[in-house]
Design an enzyme around this catalytic site. Structure first.
Site: not given
Ligand SMILES: NC(=O)C1=CN([C@@H]2O[C@H](COP(=O)(O)OP(=O)(O)OC[C@H]3O[C@@H](n4cnc5c(N)ncnc54)[C@H](O)[C@@H]3O)[C@@H](O)[C@H]2O)C=CC1
Ligand SMILES: CC(=O)C(C)=O
Length: 256
Positions: A184, A152
């Site tokens: 986070i 990741y």
């Molecule tokens: N939640 C956190 O603490 C953090 C999240 N992020 C980043 O923010 C972004 C959103 O994260 P979250 O909302 O936490 O994730 P989440 O897992 O809760 O939601 C991700 C969404 O993307 C969709 N998805 C996954 N693979 C896909 C694909 N191949 N094509 C189209 N849609 C797809 C899923 O269906 C879901 O609706 C991500 O890129 C993540 O890496 C970055 C730092 C921290």
């Molecule tokens: C999952 C993620 O983006 C962190 C902050 O570790």
């Protein structure tokens, strides 16, 4: 005519908050996600609140599918002004557990997906000749390598590099490219990570979330709406001279 934003991963978590905020900002929003059922619910909520949203099924790892999804958004919403490459996968991968299949899956979504989205958006930014904005989801884990997140974190460092390069490549066309780096944020992705931290210690998810926060030296946790405020800035006119940047949005990170 309202500006149009295309948000990947818009069905839940941070992406859903971004959709809701950009709709409130006056954008017509394409809610693009693998999970079309949940994406449709998000779009319906926006439309019921007198916004304009369209749910589109997409797999960001599939280049042809990404182009087709953006084509549909342009045709049905009337244009394209902002692309938010938010979709991502966040598996916990202790180094010796990583398989070639897992590597390909995570890099194809988190890194290649950003490239395909950039290409698909650039096709229309060029055609319309009005510039555009590309906003990529990196992470605190793309600034500091977090424990057990080699896959990741690697993709999120890659997203920052792609952001800087494409910002240079596209600057003369009036296209800005930036990234947001949350710490986070309490979403399904983060709860999955927290669950594994807790389970390894025989504790619950909340304990795992707090422990992971300590492990990566973040003082406070954020809500999805905190992140969407930053994306709203990057999508709006006040950031026209900001490009190639990563906006870190965390709870007070301490760099080791
Ligand atoms: N939640 C956190 O603490 C953090 C999240 N992020 C980043 O923010 C972004 C959103 O994260 P979250 O909302 O936490 O994730 P989440 O897992 O809760 O939601 C991700 C969404 O993307 C969709 N998805 C996954 N693979 C896909 C694909 N191949 N094509 C189209 N849609 C797809 C899923 O269906 C879901 O609706 C991500 O890129 C993540 O890496 C970055 C730092 C921290
Ligand atoms: C999952 C993620 O983006 C962190 C902050 O570790």
């Amino acid at each position: 005519m309202a500006k149009v934003a295309f948000v990947t991963g818009g069905a839940q978590g941070i992406g859903k908050a971004i959709v809701q905020r950009l709709a409130k900002d006056g954008f017509s929003v394409a809610v693009a996600d693998l999970n079309i059922k949940e994406a449709t619910k998000v779009a319906d909520e926006v439309n019921k609140a007198n916004g304009e949203a369209l749910a589109i099924k997409i797999n960001v790892a599939d280049r042809d599918n990404f182009f087709a999804a953006v084509d549909e958004a342009v045709e049905k919403l009337g244009g394209l002004d902002v692309l938010v490459n938010n979709a991502g996968l966040g598996p916990t991968t202790p180094i010796d557990t990583i398989t070639p299949e897992q590597f390909n899956k995570v890099y194809n979504v988190n890194a290649a997906g950003v490239i395909w989205g950039t290409q698909a958006a650039h096709k229309y930014f060029k055609k319309f000749g009005k510039g555009g904005k590309i906003i990529n989801a990196t992470s605190q884990a793309g600034v500091v390598g977090n424990p057990n997140l080699a896959l990741y974190s690697g993709t999120k460092f890659a997203v920052r590099g792609i952001t800087q390069v494409t910002a240079r490549d596209l600057a003369e066309e009036g296209i800005t490219v930036n990234a947001f780096a949350p710490g986070i944020v309490k979403t399904p992705m983060m709860f999955d990570i927290a669950h594994k931290v807790g389970a390894n210690a025989g504790k619950d998810d909340e304990w795992g979330m707090a422990q992971f926060s300590k492990d990566i030296a973040l003082k406070r946790l954020a809500q999805p709406e905190d992140i969407s405020a930053v994306v709203s800035f990057l999508a709006g006119p006040d950031s026209n001279y900001v490009t190639g940047q990563t906006l870190i949005v965390d709870g007070g990170m301490q760099f080791q």
